[in-house]
Motif scaffolding. Structure first.
Motif, PDB file in Angstrom:
ATOM      1  N   PRO A 409     -51.892  47.756   1.940  1.00 61.21           N
ATOM      2  CA  PRO A 409     -51.685  49.161   1.552  1.00 61.21           C
ATOM      3  C   PRO A 409     -50.487  49.349   0.643  1.00 61.21           C
ATOM      4  O   PRO A 409     -50.457  50.282  -0.157  1.00 61.21           O
ATOM      5  N   PHE A 410     -49.515  48.452   0.751  1.00 59.74           N
ATOM      6  CA  PHE A 410     -48.272  48.689   0.022  1.00 59.74           C
ATOM      7  C   PHE A 410     -48.380  48.340  -1.460  1.00 59.74           C
ATOM      8  O   PHE A 410     -47.651  48.891  -2.285  1.00 59.74           O
ATOM      9  N   TYR A 411     -49.299  47.457  -1.839  1.00 55.11           N
ATOM     10  CA  TYR A 411     -49.589  47.281  -3.261  1.00 55.11           C
ATOM     11  C   TYR A 411     -50.243  48.543  -3.823  1.00 55.11           C
ATOM     12  O   TYR A 411     -49.924  48.992  -4.933  1.00 55.11           O
ATOM     13  N   SER A 412     -51.179  49.119  -3.077  1.00 58.42           N
ATOM     14  CA  SER A 412     -51.843  50.345  -3.536  1.00 58.42           C
ATOM     15  C   SER A 412     -50.851  51.504  -3.633  1.00 58.42           C
ATOM     16  O   SER A 412     -50.890  52.291  -4.581  1.00 58.42           O
ATOM     17  N   ILE A 413     -49.984  51.606  -2.638  1.00 53.65           N
ATOM     18  CA  ILE A 413     -48.966  52.676  -2.655  1.00 53.65           C
ATOM     19  C   ILE A 413     -48.014  52.470  -3.827  1.00 53.65           C
ATOM     20  O   ILE A 413     -47.662  53.427  -4.532  1.00 53.65           O
TER      21      ILE A 413
END
Length: 489
Positions: A409-413
């Motif tokens: 999720p943190f790449y997308s965020i």
């Protein structure tokens, strides 16, 4: 936060009671929700070869990656699997063929997913097991690519063609599929993901709902919703809804992908291609009627602007038929004009959007090469969705993008907040979200769209599913967002 029997019963100034756990100032978020992903594919990918940058950059490295899978060198019915290749990112600038994969093995079947998870490449043994040869007709909506002599090259273009191989693979490995799904629990929890939306539910060669039920009995943890591929619905099926899993919808494919130049476009790609139409407006209306009659959500894959416009035109004046989630959602919505945003906002049915900034992060080359400047300006309009007050979520579509950690999720965020790509270029910086907006799109709003009514926020009465981060995500520099890790779920 006071928790009893898995529920939040008090917040704030409540007096501690029972066992006390002091997190000593660490940052807590609601459990993250990936409401558009492919857990069956993820489960396969976790033991298969990641044929993506930065790990694989040419054909030799791709072959070597396949040789290093645990299945390599096993029996004739043991499949070797890989995922994530994108011909534009390989030094040879071409797709692998059956002959390339035959250099890895001619005795074991090999199945290699393209980055979009629409198309695949398979070796000669896999084609043999699937019964595919020179005389096999193309399936409706897909193409068995062939050379000048009519011999299949191993490249199976679009979902309908790849599915011929998936059915052959799954027919002999159900128990292995259950085991792989159970083992994938660790992967999800390490990423802070407590609920998932399975967007490729199947009835053949076995029912995906049975796969999940058997996996839950053996310890699979994340909650799940299941959308069946609408084109496979030829007979009534059981609509299961329980605390772990619910059959919640139908998945419709309107077109292909940007990176495969198969997204359906109003104007052509730079190459002159216009993409493919996989579902007519009339068929979409027929599927919606079926969904209304069975209280199911309709989730429509639409990447090109013509495909998205078709969904808007068919759906916008319908009355909503569901209460706990949007009746219609568009998956990806990769190209949105100002007028389309206004139409979605005004839709009577309340169209929601599940979109994936990981695509422009990982596939920048394809977007810049295949789209003209006007089309590129319409790519992943996140702030546009927010400013129009359209309900939207962020999700991964994993593993359907050429990145080694496709559902972090943190790449997308990071991509949503910075609009930066893996090569540190910027695409449409005016479409940035703030960090809180991006987090809400992975929690509160993902729960609303996916039907996870007991999750999404840490409020009294909700399930106490939460994550503890390794740092304060609200104070780190934006460049460090992709480095955030989940310490505990």
């Amino acid at each position: 936060m006071v928790v009893q029997d898995g529920k939040i019963i008090a917040l704030g100034s409540a007096q501690p009671r029972g066992e006390v756990i002091d997190l000593k100032g660490q940052t807590v978020l609601p459990g993250l929700i990936d409401n558009h992903t492919h857990p069956k594919y993820i489960a396969d990918a976790l033991h298969g070869a990641a044929c993506t940058p930065p790990l694989v950059n040419n054909m030799a490295e791709l072959k070597e990656a396949l040789r290093h899978t645990p299945e390599y060198g096993k029996g004739r019915d043991v499949w070797i699997e890989g995922w994530g290749f994108d011909e534009s990112k390989l030094a040879e600038h071409r797709s692998p063929t059956r002959d390339d994969l035959d250099e890895v093995s001619t005795t074991q079947p090999i199945f290699l997913y393209r980055s979009d998870c629409h198309s695949s490449v398979d070796n000669s043994r896999a084609l043999e097991l699937a019964g595919i040869d020179e005389n096999t007709p193309d399936p409706v909506g897909g193409t068995i690519e062939r050379d000048a002599n009519g011999r299949p090259t191993g490249f199976m273009r679009e979902v309908a063609a790849s599915q011929l191989l998936i059915k052959a693979k799954s027919a002999i490995s159900y128990e292995n599929d259950v085991k792989n799904l159970v083992n994938s629990s660790t992967h999800y929890l390490q990423n802070g993901i407590i609920a998932i939306g399975e967007m490729m539910g199947r009835l053949n060669p076995y029912d995906s709902a049975k796969l999940y039920q058997d996996a839950y009995q053996r310890g699979f943890k994340p909650k799940a919703t299941l959308h069946y591929v609408a084109s496979e619905i030829t007979k009534p099926f059981e609509i299961i809804r329980n605390a772990h899993m619910q059959v919640s919808g139908l998945k419709v494919f309107m077109d292909g992908s940007i990176s495969g130049e198969t997204a359906l476009m109003k104007n052509t790609f730079v190459s002159g291609k216009k993409g493919v139409s996989l579902t007519s407006p009339e068929k979409l209306a027929e599927i919606i009627a079926y969904a209304k009659g069975h209280h199911l959500q309709v989730a429509v894959h639409a990447m090109g602007d013509k495909a998205i416009q078709t969904v808007i035109d068919v759906c916008q004046d319908l009355d909503p038929w569901l209460k706990d989630m949007p009746s219609v959602r568009i998956e990806h919505a990769s190209l949105l004009s100002d007028e389309m945003l206004k139409q979605i906002k005004a839709s009577k049915v309340g169209i929601a959007i599940s979109t994936q900034p990981i695509f422009f992060f990982a596939e920048e080359d394809s977007y810049r090469t295949f789209l003209n400047p006007n089309q590129l300006k319409m790519v992943y309009r996140l702030k546009g969705l927010h400013d129009q007050h359209i309900l939207f979520s962020l999700s991964s579509d994993a593993p359907c993008t050429p990145w080694a950690e496709p559902d972090s999720p943190f790449y997308s965020i990071y991509a949503a907040v910075t609009r930066k790509t893996s090569s540190v270029q910027t695409i449409n910086p005016e479409e940035k979200l703030t960090l809180p907006q991006a987090l809400l799109a992975y929690t509160r709003d993902a729960a609303k769209i996916g039907g996870f009514i007991n999750n999404g926020t840490l409020t009294v009465g909700k399930d106490a599913d939460f994550v503890v981060l390794d740092r304060d995500i609200f104070t780190v520099d934006a460049e460090a967002l992709k480095e955030v890790k989940v310490q505990e779920t």
